[in-house]
Design a protein around this motif. Structure first.
Motif, PDB file in Angstrom:
ATOM      1  N   ILE A 120       0.871  -1.179   0.000  1.00 60.78           N
ATOM      2  CA  ILE A 120       0.000   0.000   0.000  1.00 60.78           C
ATOM      3  C   ILE A 120       0.908   1.229   0.000  1.00 60.78           C
ATOM      4  CG2 ILE A 120      -1.855  -1.168   1.246  1.00 60.78           C
ATOM      5  CD1 ILE A 120      -0.942   0.555   3.718  1.00 60.78           C
ATOM      6  N   HIS A 121       0.311   2.387  -0.144  1.00 63.57           N
ATOM      7  CA  HIS A 121       1.042   3.647  -0.022  1.00 63.57           C
ATOM      8  C   HIS A 121       0.385   4.486   1.069  1.00 63.57           C
ATOM      9  CE1 HIS A 121       2.924   2.672  -3.844  1.00 63.57           C
ATOM     10  NE2 HIS A 121       3.799   3.627  -3.575  1.00 63.57           N
ATOM     11  N   VAL A 122       1.210   5.094   1.900  1.00 60.56           N
ATOM     12  CA  VAL A 122       0.763   6.094   2.867  1.00 60.56           C
ATOM     13  C   VAL A 122       1.334   7.394   2.324  1.00 60.56           C
ATOM     14  CG1 VAL A 122       0.837   6.896   5.244  1.00 60.56           C
ATOM     15  CG2 VAL A 122       0.794   4.442   4.772  1.00 60.56           C
ATOM     16  N   GLY A 123       0.467   8.176   1.690  1.00 57.90           N
ATOM     17  CA  GLY A 123       0.978   9.314   0.930  1.00 57.90           C
ATOM     18  C   GLY A 123       1.821   8.747  -0.189  1.00 57.90           C
ATOM     19  N   SER A 124       3.065   9.179  -0.281  1.00 55.15           N
ATOM     20  CA  SER A 124       3.960   8.671  -1.323  1.00 55.15           C
ATOM     21  C   SER A 124       4.880   7.567  -0.812  1.00 55.15           C
ATOM     22  CB  SER A 124       4.804   9.829  -1.858  1.00 55.15           C
ATOM     23  OG  SER A 124       5.599  10.361  -0.812  1.00 55.15           O
ATOM     24  N   VAL A 125       4.690   7.125   0.428  1.00 59.49           N
ATOM     25  CA  VAL A 125       5.579   6.137   1.047  1.00 59.49           C
ATOM     26  C   VAL A 125       4.997   4.732   0.866  1.00 59.49           C
ATOM     27  CG1 VAL A 125       6.672   5.383   3.194  1.00 59.49           C
ATOM     28  CG2 VAL A 125       6.335   7.832   2.756  1.00 59.49           C
ATOM     29  N   PRO A 126       5.742   3.860   0.142  1.00 61.68           N
ATOM     30  CA  PRO A 126       5.254   2.484  -0.015  1.00 61.68           C
ATOM     31  C   PRO A 126       5.479   1.679   1.261  1.00 61.68           C
ATOM     32  CG  PRO A 126       7.358   2.750  -1.135  1.00 61.68           C
ATOM     33  CD  PRO A 126       6.978   4.104  -0.589  1.00 61.68           C
TER      34      PRO A 126
ATOM     35  N   ASP B 126      10.340   8.862   7.362  1.00 61.91           N
ATOM     36  CA  ASP B 126       9.444   8.768   6.210  1.00 61.91           C
ATOM     37  C   ASP B 126       7.994   9.093   6.570  1.00 61.91           C
ATOM     38  OD1 ASP B 126      11.423   7.730   4.324  1.00 61.91           O
ATOM     39  OD2 ASP B 126      11.369   5.912   5.559  1.00 61.91           O
ATOM     40  N   LEU B 127       7.615   8.811   7.830  1.00 60.30           N
ATOM     41  CA  LEU B 127       6.255   9.011   8.334  1.00 60.30           C
ATOM     42  C   LEU B 127       6.350   9.573   9.740  1.00 60.30           C
ATOM     43  CD1 LEU B 127       4.991   5.414   7.506  1.00 60.30           C
ATOM     44  CD2 LEU B 127       4.415   7.444   6.196  1.00 60.30           C
ATOM     45  N   VAL B 128       5.368  10.392  10.125  1.00 57.80           N
ATOM     46  CA  VAL B 128       5.344  10.927  11.490  1.00 57.80           C
ATOM     47  C   VAL B 128       3.944  10.735  12.065  1.00 57.80           C
ATOM     48  CG1 VAL B 128       5.610  12.973  12.935  1.00 57.80           C
ATOM     49  CG2 VAL B 128       7.137  12.631  10.996  1.00 57.80           C
ATOM     50  N   ARG B 129       3.900  10.223  13.292  1.00 56.26           N
ATOM     51  CA  ARG B 129       2.640  10.053  14.010  1.00 56.26           C
ATOM     52  C   ARG B 129       2.446  11.211  14.971  1.00 56.26           C
ATOM     53  NH1 ARG B 129       3.895   5.074  16.928  1.00 56.26           N
ATOM     54  NH2 ARG B 129       1.888   5.393  17.933  1.00 56.26           N
ATOM     55  N   VAL B 130       1.211  11.647  15.123  1.00 57.59           N
ATOM     56  CA  VAL B 130       0.858  12.684  16.099  1.00 57.59           C
ATOM     57  C   VAL B 130      -0.342  12.207  16.911  1.00 57.59           C
ATOM     58  CG1 VAL B 130       1.740  14.610  14.711  1.00 57.59           C
ATOM     59  CG2 VAL B 130      -0.632  13.944  14.470  1.00 57.59           C
TER      60      VAL B 130
ATOM     61  N   GLU C 278       0.783  21.097   5.663  1.00 59.63           N
ATOM     62  CA  GLU C 278       2.119  21.687   5.688  1.00 59.63           C
ATOM     63  C   GLU C 278       3.262  20.680   5.882  1.00 59.63           C
ATOM     64  OE1 GLU C 278       2.406  24.989   8.353  1.00 59.63           O
ATOM     65  OE2 GLU C 278       0.669  25.981   7.485  1.00 59.63           O
ATOM     66  N   SER C 279       2.964  19.481   6.290  1.00 60.99           N
ATOM     67  CA  SER C 279       4.008  18.507   6.596  1.00 60.99           C
ATOM     68  C   SER C 279       4.759  18.061   5.345  1.00 60.99           C
ATOM     69  CB  SER C 279       3.405  17.282   7.276  1.00 60.99           C
ATOM     70  OG  SER C 279       4.409  16.309   7.472  1.00 60.99           O
ATOM     71  N   PRO C 280       6.087  17.925   5.449  1.00 57.24           N
ATOM     72  CA  PRO C 280       6.869  17.420   4.322  1.00 57.24           C
ATOM     73  C   PRO C 280       6.796  15.896   4.173  1.00 57.24           C
ATOM     74  CG  PRO C 280       8.319  17.938   6.161  1.00 57.24           C
ATOM     75  CD  PRO C 280       6.930  18.372   6.560  1.00 57.24           C
ATOM     76  N   VAL C 281       6.211  15.192   5.157  1.00 57.81           N
ATOM     77  CA  VAL C 281       6.047  13.735   5.110  1.00 57.81           C
ATOM     78  C   VAL C 281       4.615  13.386   5.494  1.00 57.81           C
ATOM     79  CG1 VAL C 281       8.473  13.222   5.643  1.00 57.81           C
ATOM     80  CG2 VAL C 281       6.824  13.452   7.512  1.00 57.81           C
ATOM     81  N   PRO C 282       4.142  12.206   5.121  1.00 62.21           N
ATOM     82  CA  PRO C 282       2.792  11.803   5.515  1.00 62.21           C
ATOM     83  C   PRO C 282       2.647  11.749   7.054  1.00 62.21           C
ATOM     84  CG  PRO C 282       3.586  10.385   3.760  1.00 62.21           C
ATOM     85  CD  PRO C 282       4.750  11.208   4.213  1.00 62.21           C
ATOM     86  N   ILE C 283       1.448  12.105   7.520  1.00 66.90           N
ATOM     87  CA  ILE C 283       1.127  12.143   8.942  1.00 66.90           C
ATOM     88  C   ILE C 283       0.145  11.018   9.260  1.00 66.90           C
ATOM     89  CG2 ILE C 283       0.007  13.508  10.759  1.00 66.90           C
ATOM     90  CD1 ILE C 283       2.731  14.591   9.903  1.00 66.90           C
TER      91      ILE C 283
END
Length: 78
Positions: free
Chosen positions: A7-13, A49-53, A70-75
Motif C-alpha cells: 500500500i502507499h501512505v501518501g507517497s511512502v510504499p 518517512d512518516l510521522v505520528r501525532v 504543511e508537513s513534508p512527510v505523511p502524517i
C-alpha cells in the motif's frame, strides 16, 4: 514473513517488498502547531518517512488540519 500486498501512505510504499519505512512520533502537544511543525520538519530532515501525532482532543483535530497540509512527510493520527 513479509507481506506480498503493498500500500502507499501518501507517497511512502509499505509492504509488498518495499524498503522499511522509518516512522517516529512527535512529543509535542499537537495543538501547539509551531512546536509540532518544527519537530516534524526536524525528523523529516533527519530521514523519517512518516510521522505520528496524538489527536485526543478537539484542539488537536483542528491543528491536524494544518499539519497534514504543511508537513513534508505523511502524517498518521493516533
Amino acid at each position: 514473513m513479509a507481506s506480498k500486498l503493498g500500500i502507499h501512505v501518501g507517497s511512502v510504499p509499505i509492504g509488498g517488498g518495499a524498503p522499511v519505512a522509518v516512522q517516529t512520533m512527535t512529543k509535542t502537544e499537537t495543538a501547539n502547531l509551531t512546536a509540532t511543525m518544527d519537530q516534524i520538519r526536524r525528523v523529516a530532515d533527519a530521514g523519517a518517512d512518516l510521522v505520528r501525532v496524538a489527536v485526543p482532543r478537539d484542539e488537536d483535530v483542528e491543528a491536524l488540519k494544518t499539519i497534514v497540509v504543511e508537513s513534508p512527510v505523511p502524517i498518521i493520527a493516533d
